[in-house]
Design a protein around this motif. Structure first.
Motif, PDB file in Angstrom:
ATOM      1  N   SER A   1       0.864  -1.189   0.000  1.00 12.28           N
ATOM      2  CA  SER A   1       0.000   0.000   0.000  1.00 12.28           C
ATOM      3  C   SER A   1       0.895   1.233   0.000  1.00 12.28           C
ATOM      4  N   GLY A   2       0.272   2.359  -0.281  1.00 10.82           N
ATOM      5  CA  GLY A   2       1.010   3.618  -0.240  1.00 10.82           C
ATOM      6  C   GLY A   2       1.509   3.902   1.170  1.00 10.82           C
ATOM      7  N   THR A   3       0.692   3.579   2.160  1.00 13.83           N
ATOM      8  CA  THR A   3       1.087   3.816   3.559  1.00 13.83           C
ATOM      9  C   THR A   3       2.396   3.100   3.856  1.00 13.83           C
TER      10      THR A   3
ATOM     11  N   VAL B   1       5.458   4.688   2.230  1.00 11.78           N
ATOM     12  CA  VAL B   1       5.910   5.871   2.973  1.00 11.78           C
ATOM     13  C   VAL B   1       6.660   5.453   4.237  1.00 11.78           C
TER      14      VAL B   1
ATOM     15  N   TYR C   1      -1.420  14.747   3.501  1.00 12.47           N
ATOM     16  CA  TYR C   1      -1.754  13.358   3.822  1.00 12.47           C
ATOM     17  C   TYR C   1      -0.691  12.434   3.243  1.00 12.47           C
ATOM     18  N   HIS C   2      -0.242  11.495   4.061  1.00 13.79           N
ATOM     19  CA  HIS C   2       0.750  10.521   3.597  1.00 13.79           C
ATOM     20  C   HIS C   2       0.354   9.117   4.028  1.00 13.79           C
ATOM     21  N   GLY C   3      -0.951   8.837   4.111  1.00  9.63           N
ATOM     22  CA  GLY C   3      -1.375   7.540   4.611  1.00  9.63           C
ATOM     23  C   GLY C   3      -1.649   7.625   6.100  1.00  9.63           C
TER      24      GLY C   3
ATOM     25  N   ASN D   1       4.051  15.895  -0.319  1.00  8.25           N
ATOM     26  CA  ASN D   1       2.955  15.384  -1.150  1.00  8.25           C
ATOM     27  C   ASN D   1       2.597  16.513  -2.128  1.00  8.25           C
TER      28      ASN D   1
ATOM     29  N   ASP E   1       6.292  12.047  -2.046  1.00  5.33           N
ATOM     30  CA  ASP E   1       5.247  11.036  -1.918  1.00  5.33           C
ATOM     31  C   ASP E   1       4.278  11.249  -3.085  1.00  5.33           C
TER      32      ASP E   1
ATOM     33  N   VAL F   1       2.230   8.986  -4.256  1.00  7.66           N
ATOM     34  CA  VAL F   1       1.203   7.937  -4.242  1.00  7.66           C
ATOM     35  C   VAL F   1      -0.065   8.448  -4.930  1.00  7.66           C
ATOM     36  N   PHE F   2      -0.398   9.703  -4.693  1.00  3.50           N
ATOM     37  CA  PHE F   2      -1.629  10.246  -5.283  1.00  3.50           C
ATOM     38  C   PHE F   2      -1.397  10.809  -6.683  1.00  3.50           C
TER      39      PHE F   2
ATOM     40  N   LYS G   1      -1.301   3.440  -5.617  1.00  3.54           N
ATOM     41  CA  LYS G   1      -2.584   3.611  -6.327  1.00  3.54           C
ATOM     42  C   LYS G   1      -2.564   3.086  -7.763  1.00  3.54           C
TER      43      LYS G   1
HETATM   44  C1  LIG Z   1       0.025  11.055  -0.924  1.00  6.19           C
HETATM   45  C2  LIG Z   1      -0.445   9.760  -0.326  1.00  6.19           C
HETATM   46  N1  LIG Z   1       0.429   9.004   0.346  1.00  6.19           N
HETATM   47  C3  LIG Z   1       0.072   7.832   0.891  1.00  6.19           C
HETATM   48  C4  LIG Z   1      -1.225   7.379   0.794  1.00  6.19           C
HETATM   49  C5  LIG Z   1      -1.615   6.080   1.414  1.00  6.19           C
HETATM   50  O1  LIG Z   1      -1.829   5.119   0.422  1.00  6.19           O
HETATM   51  P1  LIG Z   1      -2.700   3.832   0.744  1.00  6.19           P
HETATM   52  O2  LIG Z   1      -4.099   4.289   0.958  1.00  6.19           O
HETATM   53  O3  LIG Z   1      -2.523   2.949  -0.460  1.00  6.19           O
HETATM   54  O4  LIG Z   1      -2.120   3.219   1.983  1.00  6.19           O
HETATM   55  C6  LIG Z   1      -2.177   8.143   0.122  1.00  6.19           C
HETATM   56  C7  LIG Z   1      -3.568   7.709   0.031  1.00  6.19           C
HETATM   57  O5  LIG Z   1      -4.470   8.436  -0.330  1.00  6.19           O
HETATM   58  C8  LIG Z   1      -1.774   9.383  -0.451  1.00  6.19           C
HETATM   59  O6  LIG Z   1      -2.645  10.166  -1.099  1.00  6.19           O
END
Ligand SMILES: Cc1ncc(COP(=O)(O)O)c(C=O)c1O
Length: 555
Positions: free
Chosen positions: A215-217, A220, A243-245, A289, A341, A343-344, A369
């Motif tokens: 996962s993104g979380t 990170v 937001y970083h998870g 982010n 980050d 992820v988004f 994602k």
């Molecule tokens: C910038 C960013 N980092 C990390 C995450 C966490 O990703 P995940 O929901 O796949 O754990 C998100 C989720 O929205 C995000 O937008």
């Protein structure tokens, strides 16, 4: 010199050094305070403490319609509109809502999202009369269809995953599954197609190594852990609102039951922050982010906090690019690991990500994602010396990271389909003129809204949009229900985030714009945007604060 004089001199020396050290520490503390954003989101600990003090209260039925002091005729007009919407919900979405009610008792996530669609003072009444469905039956093109057969234009973007359109991901999952079927879900050993993924990712990120997560979380978490391991420093810097998870260290404020002691939350786009980075010695990494470029220093906009019209967003690409370049320079100067980050925003703004889009590169980049081709994923790409998880001269001092499902063959195969598509001529063409297309669409919609004097406008970072409100009002959160009634699907954060997939044609977009305007007209007609000339965002906030204090003191 006598022994006494020597001792006195030494004591003066020690005292002077202690004083200098104290003054230095004091200066660092002051600088840290100055680098915090003045909003509550900039003060994580205080935010948690305050959140614990906010009492629950709600408006009774009459007050639900006139909490802003609207006269009886306006309240009646609102009530009529509300009842019409309620009847529509209960008939048009009957089956979907029935299933949702069955599920809500046992799926805790549903209870949470259900409760936080609108500000809590209105939530129970709104939920009772305007229940939201949490089920969908199918997707096609840019639409999704619920269990009752209602087709919606999809503005949820599946939390940002849906960049290329649902049909693409369905195909990627199917084709990918066929390619790894022979191996099946064997974990530990790799399927050979992972090699191609690694090569694509290295080329896209411009970095040396890759690690796969679920996962993104987790991506990170791993990036921050690596930065701490290699710098031997403790603290991470995140920017206010970003937001970083949901891992604790990157979510130090509301939502995390324990304080995050090794996180600094600092002001985005601020010289005060650069000063802290230049002077402190405990900072391992800075997390960025790039989505914050749309609303620096503000949290992800959700309609549950839409109590007034104070939501503000504006994307200034040049200013944000200049900020990232400054940040890059300071991090290099201080050996602080810079982590983007993505992820988004990864693969949504530009093929080469923030580095290509803003012109500044990071030491570590996280993706997630959409990169999974429709399946769950987290990825870290980084410079070789930072990605290493052991020390040659200290064999027991390792940086641990595992995960049962890391590099799952089915995920790797769907990712491979996604990455191949990016290499194809269609994939390459995808990003051409992307910003122009989405900026023009946003501008056209805004012109139509202004022409009709509707108190709504949109702000956008390419295909990521947020709705802002131009007249003070306590009822903007009602807009989400009018949009749904017009056949636009929103995620649980409501109008705070509209995410378009890039396969929206002009005709699709015009259909969305027409429905958006129709929803705003209906909301205006039903009186929700009635406003007393004395009403300001400040006076709304003050009134709510008074209500909360009164409830806390007298109940
Ligand atoms: C910038 C960013 N980092 C990390 C995450 C966490 O990703 P995940 O929901 O796949 O754990 C998100 C989720 O929205 C995000 O937008």
């Amino acid at each position: 010199m006598t022994a006494w004089a020597t001792t006195t001199l030494a004591l003066y020396g020690v005292g002077g050094a202690a004083l200098a050290a104290s003054l230095f520490k004091l200066r660092q503390r002051v600088e840290l305070s100055q680098a915090k954003h003045r909003s509550i989101a900039g003060h994580s600990r205080m935010a948690r403490r305050l959140a614990a003090l906010v009492p629950f209260y709600e408006y009774d039925e009459p007050r639900f319609f006139c909490s802003d002091g609207a006269p009886a005729n306006v309240a009646q007009c609102r009530r009529n509109g509300f009842e019409r919407l309620s009847a529509l919900h209960k008939t048009r979405f009957a089956k979907t809502i029935r299933r949702t009610e069955q599920a809500a008792d046992s799926i805790s996530d549903l209870q949470f999202t259900g409760a936080y669609r609108v500000p809590f003072q209105y939530s129970r009444y709104a939920r009772k009369h305007l229940p939201s469905g949490a089920f969908m039956q199918s997707s096609a093109g840019v639409t999704v269809t619920d269990l009752d057969g209602n087709r919606f234009y999809d503005l949820t973007g599946s939390y940002g995953v849906n960049v290329l359109g649902y049909d693409f991901y369905k195909g990627a999952i199917e084709r990918g599954a066929a390619r790894v079927r022979e191996l099946g879900p064997v974990l530990g050993p790799y399927h050979p197609l992972i090699l191609e993924n690694v090569e694509f990712l290295k080329e896209i990120s411009g970095l040396d190594e890759v690690s796969f997560h679920m996962s993104g979380t987790e991506a990170v978490m791993q990036a921050v852990r690596l930065a701490r391991y290699h710098t031997r420093r403790s603290h991470l810097v995140r920017f206010c609102g970003a937001y970083h998870g949901w891992w604790g260290d990157v979510q130090p404020g509301i939502g995390n039951p324990v304080p995050a002691h090794e996180t600094y939350t600092l002001k985005d786009m601020s010289a005060d922050t650069l000063r802290v980075l230049r002077t402190r010695r405990d900072i391992a990494c800075v997390l960025v982010n790039p989505l914050q470029a749309l609303h620096p220093n503000a949290s992800a906009p959700s309609d549950s906090s839409l109590l007034d019209s104070g939501r503000h967003a504006h994307f200034d690409k040049d200013a944000y690019a200049a900020w990232l370049r400054e940040l890059r320079a300071v991090c290099t100067e201080r050996n602080i690991v810079l982590i983007f980050d993505e992820v988004f925003v990864g693969f949504r703004l530009a093929r080469g990500g923030a580095k290509e889009y803003f012109g500044a590169g990071a030491d570590l980049v996280t993706y997630g994602k959409t990169l999974g081709g429709g399946l769950p994923i987290g990825v870290v790409c980084g410079r070789r010396e930072l990605m290493k998880r052991f020390r040659d001269d200290r064999p027991a001092d390792v940086c641990f990271a595992r995960g049962t499902f890391n590099s799952h063959p089915y995920v790797m195969a769907a990712m491979n389909e996604f990455l191949h598509h990016l290499q194809s001529p269609t994939g390459q063409a995808l990003y051409r003129d992307l910003d122009r297309i989405w900026n023009e669409r946003a501008q056209r919609l805004n012109e139509r809204l202004h022409a009709e004097d509707l108190p709504v406008e949109v702000a956008n970072l390419s295909s990521i949009w947020t709705v802002c409100y131009t007249r003070p009002s306590r009822y903007n959160w009602m807009f989400q229900y009018y949009l749904r009634a017009e056949g636009l699907a929103l995620s649980w954060v409501g109008t705070g985030r509209l995410i378009f997939s890039l396969n929206y044609t002009e005709a699709d977009f015009e259909a969305v714009a027409d429905r958006f305007i129709a929803a705003a007209r209906a909301m205006q007609r039903d009186g929700w945007w009635w406003s007393h000339p004395d009403l300001t965002n400040k006076s709304i906030k003050r009134a709510i604060l008074k209500e909360a204090i009164a409830r806390r003191l007298f109940s």
